[in-house]
Design an enzyme around this catalytic site. Structure first.
Site, PDB file in Angstrom:
ATOM      1  N   ASP A   1     -17.495   6.648  -1.929  1.00  0.00           N
ATOM      2  CA  ASP A   1     -16.525   6.720  -0.726  1.00  0.00           C
ATOM      3  C   ASP A   1     -16.293   8.074   0.109  1.00  0.00           C
ATOM      4  OD1 ASP A   1     -14.098   5.528   0.484  1.00  0.00           O
ATOM      5  OD2 ASP A   1     -12.662   6.096  -1.318  1.00  0.00           O
TER       6      ASP A   1
ATOM      7  N   GLN B   1     -10.024  -4.119  -3.993  1.00  0.00           N
ATOM      8  CA  GLN B   1     -11.393  -3.434  -3.347  1.00  0.00           C
ATOM      9  C   GLN B   1     -12.541  -3.859  -4.112  1.00  0.00           C
ATOM     10  OE1 GLN B   1     -11.925  -1.603  -0.162  1.00  0.00           O
ATOM     11  NE2 GLN B   1     -14.077  -2.184  -1.020  1.00  0.00           N
TER      12      GLN B   1
ATOM     13  N   ARG C   1     -14.050  -8.830   1.538  1.00  0.00           N
ATOM     14  CA  ARG C   1     -12.134  -8.553   1.500  1.00  0.00           C
ATOM     15  C   ARG C   1     -11.579  -9.982   1.743  1.00  0.00           C
ATOM     16  NH1 ARG C   1     -10.597  -3.580   0.861  1.00  0.00           N
ATOM     17  NH2 ARG C   1      -8.627  -5.006   0.415  1.00  0.00           N
TER      18      ARG C   1
ATOM     19  N   CYS D   1     -16.611   1.785  -0.077  1.00  0.00           N
ATOM     20  CA  CYS D   1     -15.088   0.383   0.699  1.00  0.00           C
ATOM     21  C   CYS D   1     -15.119   0.522   2.600  1.00  0.00           C
ATOM     22  CB  CYS D   1     -13.915   0.783  -0.395  1.00  0.00           C
ATOM     23  SG  CYS D   1     -13.805   2.233   0.115  1.00  0.00           S
TER      24      CYS D   1
ATOM     25  N   ARG E   1       0.877  -0.931  -0.117  1.00  0.00           N
ATOM     26  CA  ARG E   1       0.029   0.206   0.034  1.00  0.00           C
ATOM     27  C   ARG E   1       1.411   1.358  -0.208  1.00  0.00           C
ATOM     28  NH1 ARG E   1      -5.716   0.855   3.815  1.00  0.00           N
ATOM     29  NH2 ARG E   1      -6.353  -0.402   1.518  1.00  0.00           N
TER      30      ARG E   1
ATOM     31  N   HIS F   1      -7.731   0.864  -6.374  1.00  0.00           N
ATOM     32  CA  HIS F   1      -7.568   0.191  -5.150  1.00  0.00           C
ATOM     33  C   HIS F   1      -7.957  -1.338  -6.067  1.00  0.00           C
ATOM     34  CE1 HIS F   1      -7.912  -1.500  -1.540  1.00  0.00           C
ATOM     35  NE2 HIS F   1      -8.676  -0.667  -1.167  1.00  0.00           N
TER      36      HIS F   1
HETATM   37  N1   CP Z   1     -11.323  -0.959   2.582  1.00  0.00           N
HETATM   38  C1   CP Z   1     -10.150  -0.506   2.149  1.00  0.00           C
HETATM   39  O1   CP Z   1      -8.969  -0.683   1.788  1.00  0.00           O
HETATM   40  O2   CP Z   1     -10.242  -0.226   4.348  1.00  0.00           O
HETATM   41  P1   CP Z   1      -8.688   0.102   4.871  1.00  0.00           P
HETATM   42  O3   CP Z   1      -8.256   0.770   4.415  1.00  0.00           O
HETATM   43  O4   CP Z   1      -9.252  -0.017   5.924  1.00  0.00           O
HETATM   44  O5   CP Z   1      -7.822  -1.414   4.300  1.00  0.00           O
HETATM   45  N1  NVA Z   2      -9.928   6.699  -1.371  1.00  0.00           N
HETATM   46  C1  NVA Z   2      -8.954   6.663  -0.052  1.00  0.00           C
HETATM   47  C2  NVA Z   2      -9.536   4.748   0.470  1.00  0.00           C
HETATM   48  C3  NVA Z   2      -9.693   4.197   1.630  1.00  0.00           C
HETATM   49  C4  NVA Z   2      -9.966   2.018   1.705  1.00  0.00           C
HETATM   50  C5  NVA Z   2      -8.420   6.623   0.505  1.00  0.00           C
HETATM   51  O1  NVA Z   2      -7.423   6.884  -0.852  1.00  0.00           O
HETATM   52  O2  NVA Z   2      -8.148   6.791   1.163  1.00  0.00           O
END
Ligand code: CP
Ligand code: NVA
Length: 311
Positions: free
Chosen positions: A230, A138, A298, A270, A108, A135
């Site tokens: 989101d 997701q 997930r 998400c 990440r 993502h």
């Molecule tokens: N939806 C998602 O990726 O959540 P987290 O940021 O908690 O991993």
């Molecule tokens: N768009 C959000 C998604 C988190 C899972 C972010 O990048 O923070």
């Protein structure tokens, strides 16, 4: 088990065919059913998976870690701040070294380019656990959830309302690949990236589906089967939060807005949610919301991804 997916990186859904996406989802369904009857096959017995996180995570981190464990593998959570990366070791050197130890690397990152650099320098598959651009893991879980609730994906109508962010980008590509019709409603200046919209539109043509980007939330949700939202400020955009709330307020997923979707439309998010901003409590906790089933999936989809790519 299929061999086409083995050894592949998972950076972006555009790199995967409709058949490959459906194969991952179907394998997720199978693993979910297996776990319901207490069956747990160790597809990754004795393997290790590194998980580099530059940003916070609840679902992605825990689902990957539990998935690896349940597949018989060992997951190493690596906070990027505790690695030599933080002291200037390059991404490429890190990739060379880690891929000598582990069967796969889940990462990440802030800059998507870091994933590209990891993939270019690692012999083990790189799995995108969220970047500024996308993502994909997701959205694989989301497609699994939508199919579980609504049946075959082709021809379904989905609206995404809010910031044209990483999740919106992956949703565009994933939905177009599987032949869903997708409409994105974002405020002016916050639409998804033009190149992604263009790619998704081309993919949608091949899949006989449609892509619409609008600045009108009402237009997007009209008679849709799925409504998705989101956060308005993603990780790394905290300083813009206040300004974004002002611009995005009309894009809040309220019961009123939901009234324009089909009566049996489902609501996805998400998570994490900023309740009272992009989604009201009423909608998030209402009968159409499937956000916690979505979060559960997930785990099953992460298992499928790990087993198919690293197995
Ligand atoms: N939806 C998602 O990726 O959540 P987290 O940021 O908690 O991993
Ligand atoms: N768009 C959000 C998604 C988190 C899972 C972010 O990048 O923070």
């Amino acid at each position: 088990m299929a061999t086409k997916l083995k050894g592949r990186d998972l950076l972006c859904l555009k790199d995967f065919s409709k058949e490959e996406i459906l194969e991952i989802i179907s394998f997720g369904d199978k693993l979910k059913m297996d776990s319901m009857v207490g069956k747990q096959e160790h597809y990754l017995e004795g393997k290790s998976v590194a998980m580099i996180f530059q940003k916070a995570s609840t679902r992605t981190r825990v689902s990957f870690e539990v998935a690896a464990f349940e597949l018989g593998a060992h997951a190493l959570y690596l906070n990027a701040n505790d690695m030599q990366l933080h002291r200037g070791e390059t991404i490429s050197d890190t990739a060379h070294v880690l891929s000598r130890y582990v069967a796969g690397i889940v990462a990440r990152v802030f800059a998507h380019q870091d994933l590209v650099d990891l993939a270019a320098n690692s012999d083990s598959p790189i799995i995108n656990a969220l970047s500024d651009l996308s993502h994909p893991c997701q959205i694989l879980g989301d497609l699994m959830t939508i199919r579980e609730k609504k049946g075959p994906l082709k021809g379904l109508r989905l609206a995404y309302v809010g910031d044209g962010n990483n999740v919106a980008n992956s949703l565009l590509l994933g939905a177009a690949r599987v032949g869903m019709n997708i409409a994105i409603a974002s405020p002016k200046g916050f639409e998804p990236r033009e190149d992604i919209v263009k790619t998704a539109t081309e993919i949608a043509k091949q899949s006989d589906s449609s892509v619409l980007v609008t600045n009108d939330p009402l237009v997007s949700v009209q008679d849709v089967d799925v409504v998705y939202t989101d956060v308005w400020a993603s990780m790394g955009q905290e300083a813009e939060h206040e300004e974004r709330v002002k611009v995005m307020r009309p894009f809040s997923l309220t019961a009123d807005l939901m009234g324009h979707a089909k009566n049996d439309a489902i609501v996805l998010h998400c998570l994490p949610a900023h309740r009272g901003e992009e989604i009201t409590d009423e909608v998030m906790d209402g009968p159409q919301s499937v956000v916690f089933d979505q979060a559960e999936n997930r785990l099953h989809i992460q298992k499928a991804v790990l087993a198919l790519l690293l197995g």
